[in-house]
Each structure stands twice: as structure tokens, then as C-alpha cells.
Design an enzyme around this catalytic site. Structure first.
Site, PDB file in Angstrom:
ATOM      1  CG  HIS A  64      32.318  31.218 -41.262  1.00  0.00           C
ATOM      2  ND1 HIS A  64      33.435  31.495 -42.020  1.00  0.00           N
ATOM      3  CD2 HIS A  64      31.606  32.368 -41.248  1.00  0.00           C
ATOM      4  CE1 HIS A  64      33.386  32.741 -42.444  1.00  0.00           C
ATOM      5  NE2 HIS A  64      32.269  33.303 -41.996  1.00  0.00           N
ATOM      6  CG  HIS A  66      28.443  36.404 -39.761  1.00  0.00           C
ATOM      7  ND1 HIS A  66      29.542  37.196 -39.499  1.00  0.00           N
ATOM      8  CD2 HIS A  66      28.792  35.627 -40.817  1.00  0.00           C
ATOM      9  CE1 HIS A  66      30.505  36.934 -40.372  1.00  0.00           C
ATOM     10  NE2 HIS A  66      30.071  35.976 -41.191  1.00  0.00           N
ATOM     11  CG  ASP A 156      34.388  36.050 -41.720  1.00  0.00           C
ATOM     12  OD1 ASP A 156      34.864  35.841 -42.845  1.00  0.00           O
ATOM     13  OD2 ASP A 156      33.170  36.004 -41.477  1.00  0.00           O
ATOM     14  CG  HIS A 183      36.797  37.438 -45.359  1.00  0.00           C
ATOM     15  ND1 HIS A 183      35.438  37.316 -45.525  1.00  0.00           N
ATOM     16  CD2 HIS A 183      37.219  38.310 -46.320  1.00  0.00           C
ATOM     17  CE1 HIS A 183      35.039  38.080 -46.538  1.00  0.00           C
ATOM     18  NE2 HIS A 183      36.102  38.688 -47.033  1.00  0.00           N
ATOM     19  CG  HIS A 236      33.911  32.288 -46.696  1.00  0.00           C
ATOM     20  ND1 HIS A 236      35.022  32.929 -47.162  1.00  0.00           N
ATOM     21  CD2 HIS A 236      33.374  33.096 -45.742  1.00  0.00           C
ATOM     22  CE1 HIS A 236      35.149  34.086 -46.518  1.00  0.00           C
ATOM     23  NE2 HIS A 236      34.171  34.200 -45.649  1.00  0.00           N
ATOM     24  CG  ASN A 282      32.592  38.930 -49.856  1.00  0.00           C
ATOM     25  OD1 ASN A 282      33.194  38.269 -50.693  1.00  0.00           O
ATOM     26  ND2 ASN A 282      33.159  39.931 -49.196  1.00  0.00           N
ATOM     27  CG  ASP A 309      29.606  33.165 -44.364  1.00  0.00           C
ATOM     28  OD1 ASP A 309      29.521  33.865 -43.329  1.00  0.00           O
ATOM     29  OD2 ASP A 309      30.046  33.619 -45.447  1.00  0.00           O
ATOM     30  CG  HIS A 313      22.345  41.162 -44.249  1.00  0.00           C
ATOM     31  ND1 HIS A 313      23.082  42.007 -43.444  1.00  0.00           N
ATOM     32  CD2 HIS A 313      23.248  40.364 -44.878  1.00  0.00           C
ATOM     33  CE1 HIS A 313      24.370  41.748 -43.596  1.00  0.00           C
ATOM     34  NE2 HIS A 313      24.500  40.751 -44.456  1.00  0.00           N
ATOM     35  CG  PHE A 327      28.588  41.176 -49.936  1.00  0.00           C
ATOM     36  CD1 PHE A 327      28.595  40.579 -51.189  1.00  0.00           C
ATOM     37  CD2 PHE A 327      29.180  42.431 -49.792  1.00  0.00           C
ATOM     38  CE1 PHE A 327      29.198  41.209 -52.276  1.00  0.00           C
ATOM     39  CE2 PHE A 327      29.779  43.069 -50.871  1.00  0.00           C
ATOM     40  CZ  PHE A 327      29.774  42.466 -52.111  1.00  0.00           C
TER      41      PHE A 327
HETATM   42 ZN   LIG Z   1      33.848  35.930 -44.579  1.00  0.00          ZN
END
Ligand SMILES: [Zn+2]
Length: 427
Positions: A64, A66, A156, A183, A236, A282, A309, A313, A327
């Protein structure tokens, strides 16, 4: 030329430990020798890594993450994200499709796979979205996305609000023997809150995200999974109620698996020092009771695996404050050391337990041929210094973003060499 890793400590899921010499040839593990029974191997002409006193594990697997590319390259891209992952000891990562465009077409899947092959340093496995543009209105072309190489479907970042849409998605995924990864968040219960319901929200006069907003989807989706027979994987997990529902579902033989993030295992809302958005993610940090529940859930097998996760940012975005900042926090570079320091050094978990939940177990849950040190397997290997205590320093972060609440924490258990498909990608 191959690579010999000499005298490293290996550990299995039952915490059986042994000293091994491991030989890598091309992209495979070619030999594994018991160092206590065999004399030093002939290493002439090969690269030699002395791993004496260090842990040698299968490369970590993170299901998981990003990577923000395409569309949000100011936060992270595949080149920087995979290097950040390599620094954290990861050799396989599964990227979430909430990019721009979202990963809902064959073209975007191909873009990710091409970029990962040319600019990435470790293996990137993409998820495709459940619904077009993640709008929850129309299913994507599951068959075409599978053919292109996605390993599952997820929206997600947001929950699939319609039960009928989720049921249709599960039925289709089940017919193709593919998992649905969810999610869990009911939008009608969230009401724009930045943190969890709890003492921090009360103290600062903030609205709180209630636990039910997550657990109501977990409960709904477990019933839909039972009805459709799909492999349903919960993202998560952060609440006591979700743990309870998943535990109950597993007792009934429903095909549900689940993941938990390091921050939900080590932090509660009571640890948030002030209105600093580097503590905003989140699902949010929940109450100490929830933290205890997710720890117990992982320990008793209700929760199967650990994921980060990783959600970069920029500093400008996070400087907008608790209400307005997006988040998410970084995950790759502190995951193992945080959990090693908090749970293994304190003897709550064995080393073998932690390693298993970040290697073999995620491979098993998703049917991946990685996560082992067996002869003949792909040479994904991480060498970890378990002894040296080091501070988390902002200037050492490899990710393009720096949004983590763990800066200044003193941790042990630092990956020092990461080998992906037989190549040294971090040292
Ligand atoms: Zn998520």
C-alpha cells in the site's frame, strides 16, 4: 560476477535463527550455505558483502503506497519513491491508483510499468481503480486492466459509497480470481473532520472522524465478500470495531485479509503534539484503545500484514494547517526501524514475527513469488543493522517530500543494503 553475502543472521516466521552465506548470481539466489557447518566459500571474482552481526532478510514488501506519478510529481515520482522505498529496505511495492489520471485504463497501467522499469530501482506492482475516475459510478474494465498487469482493484483514497457498486465489483473480481482492496470510509459520517474523535479533537475544538465511518464499510464489505466469494482485503485498519468485525469474519471462513500501518501501531491521537499537519493522515490516529486493538489484531492473525501507506505531500501543502492540509505521511524510510524499536527491542514481538509480516506474509496474501531466501528465488534481499541507534533526520530523507511525524526519533534497525533482483539499489 555474483555477490556473496557472508555470515548474515537469518530468521524465519517461528523466529528460528541461523548464520548463512548467500550467493546471488544474476537475479537469483543461487546458493544458501549454513555458516556454522561450512567453511568460508570460495569468493574469488565475486563481490563480497560482510554481513556478520547483521540481519539478512527477504526484501520487504509494501502492498500500500502512493508514488504520486502521474499528476502529482511535485510530491513524489516513481524515481524518488522507489529510492525512498529502497532506503527503507523494500524491494516490492504496490502503488495505489489515485493519481491524475487515475489508473483506470490500460494506457495508464502501461505508463506506470514503463516508468518503473526505466526510472524505478525496485519492483512496482500497480493496482487499478474499481470505478472510472474513482467516482463510484461505473466499473472500470477489470479484464483489460488485469491483462495489462494490475494485481487488484481499489479506489483507495476514497470509499466506494454504493453497496450495489461494491457488490458488482466483488462479483466481477471473484469471477476473475482477483482481489478487491478497500479504503473503508462512509462519506456521510466523516463531515470534513481532520482528526479522529477523541481527546485531541475535544481539546482543540475540532470535529472528529468517528470510528464507525471506517467500520461500517468493513462490516458491509465482509457481508458482500461472503455473498460473492471474492478475496476482500481491508486497507489500513485503524479501529477496534474493524478488528472485531474482521476477526469474526475470519472465524466464519470468509475470505478477508487486512493490513495495518506502523503509525497506527505506535501512535494514538493523544500523542499529537499540536496543530501540526505532519500528524494528519487518513485514517487518522485513533484512541489508545484502538491502538491496543490493532496491535492485538496483528498479533493474533486477524490483521495479516504491515503496509506503510507512504503518502508524500510537500512542505507547502502541509504548512496549510490541520484543517486545510492534505491527509497522509511518509512511510518507507522509518517503517522497519520504528517497529523493531517499539516492538522487538521491547520483546513484545519476536524478530521473526516482524520480518514475516513484512515479507513472506504479504507475498502469501497476494500470491506473489517473492518474500523468501530460498535457492532459485528472485534475489530480493535486505541487510539490516540491528545495533546502531540513529536519529531520524529530515535532511537524510530520500523521498521528495518530508512529511513525517518521526523526525528526531531515535531508532534502531536500519536497512543498510537493499538488493532488488540481484542488483544493489541502496547501500
Ligand atoms: Zn486509504
Amino acid at each position: 560476477m555474483g555477490i556473496w553475502i557472508l555470515n548474515g543472521l537469518t530468521v524465519d516466521a517461528n523466529n528460528a535463527q541461523a548464520k548463512k552465506h548467500i550467493f546471488i548470481e544474476n537475479d537469483k539466489i543461487a546458493q544458501v550455505l549454513d555458516a556454522s557447518e561450512s567453511s568460508a566459500p570460495q569468493t574469488d571474482g565475486h563481490e563480497v558483502i560482510d554481513a556478520a552481526g547483521k540481519l539478512v532478510t527477504p526484501g520487504f514488501i509494501d502492498m500500500h503506497v502512493h508514488l504520486r506519478e502521474p499528476g502529482f510529481e511535485h510530491k513524489e515520482n516513481i524515481a524518488t519513491g522507489t529510492r525512498s522505498a529502497a532506503r527503507g529496505g523494500f524491494t516490492t511495492i504496490a502503488c495505489m491508483p489515485n493519481t491524475r489520471p487515475v489508473i483506470d485504463t490500460v494506457d495508464t497501467v502501461n505508463y506506470i510499468l514503463d516508468k518503473a522499469a526505466t526510472e524505478g530501482v525496485i519492483r512496482v506492482l500497480p493496482y487499478g481503480t474499481i470505478t472510472k475516475n474513482q467516482l463510484g459510478r461505473e466499473l472500470t474494465d477489470f479484464a483489460a486492466l488485469k491483462e495489462a498487469g494490475v494485481i487488484g482493484y481499489t479506489d483507495d483514497g476514497v470509499g466506494v459509497q454504493s453497496a450495489q457498486m461494491m457488490k458488482d465489483a466483488m462479483a466481477l473480481a471473484a469471477s476473475m480470481e482477483m482481489p478487491i482492496i478497500a479504503h473503508c470510509e462512509d462519506d456521510t459520517l466523516v463531515v470534513g473532520a481532520p482528526v479522529s474523535e477523541g481527546s485531541f479533537a475535544k481539546k482543540h475544538g475540532l470535529k472528529g472522524i468517528p470510528n464507525e465511518s471506517e467500520a461500517i464499510h468493513v462490516g458491509r464489505d465482509i457481508l458482500l465478500s461472503e455473498a460473492t466469494g471474492v478475496h476482500y482485503h481491508v486497507c489500513h485498519v485503524s479501529t477496534e470495531q474493524s478488528v472485531r468485525l474482521i476477526r469474526h469474519a475470519k472465524q466464519f471462513g470468509i475470505k478477508v485479509t487486512a493490513e495495518v500501518c506502523p503509525h497506527h501501531l505506535v501512535l494514538s491521537d493523544e500523542d499529537i503534539p499540536g496543530l501540526d499537519a505532519n500528524w494528519k493522515m487518513n485514517p487518522p490516529l485513533r484512541t489508545p484503545r484502538d491502538v491496543q486493538a490493532v496491535i492485538e489484531g496483528l498479533e493474533d492473525g486477524t490483521i495479516d500484514i504491515i503496509v506503510t501507506d507512504h503518502a508524500p505531500h510537500t512542505e507547502e501543502e502541509k504548512a496549510k494547517g490541520m484543517m486545510l492540509a492534505p491527509f497522509g505521511i511518509l512511510g518507507f524510510e522509518t517503517a522497519f526501524s520504528l517497529l523493531y524499536t517499539k516492538f522487538v527491542l521491547t520483546e513484545q514481538w519476536t524478530l521473526g514475527f516482524l520480518v514475516d509480516r513484512m515479507t513472506q506474509k504479504p507475498a502469501d496474501v497476494f500470491g506473489l513469488p517473492y518474500g523468501t531466501l530460498n535457492v532459485g528465488s528472485i534475489a530480493d534481499i535486505t541487510i539490516v543493522d540491528l545495533e546502531t541507534e540513529r536519529e531520524v533526520l529530515k535532511e537524510e530523507i530520500v523521498s521528495r517530500s518530508k512529511n513525517t511525524p518521526f523526525i528526531g526519533w531515535k531508532l534502531q534497525g536500519w536497512p543498510v543494503v537493499t538488493i532488488a533482483s540481484g542488483k544493489i539499489v541502496w547501500s
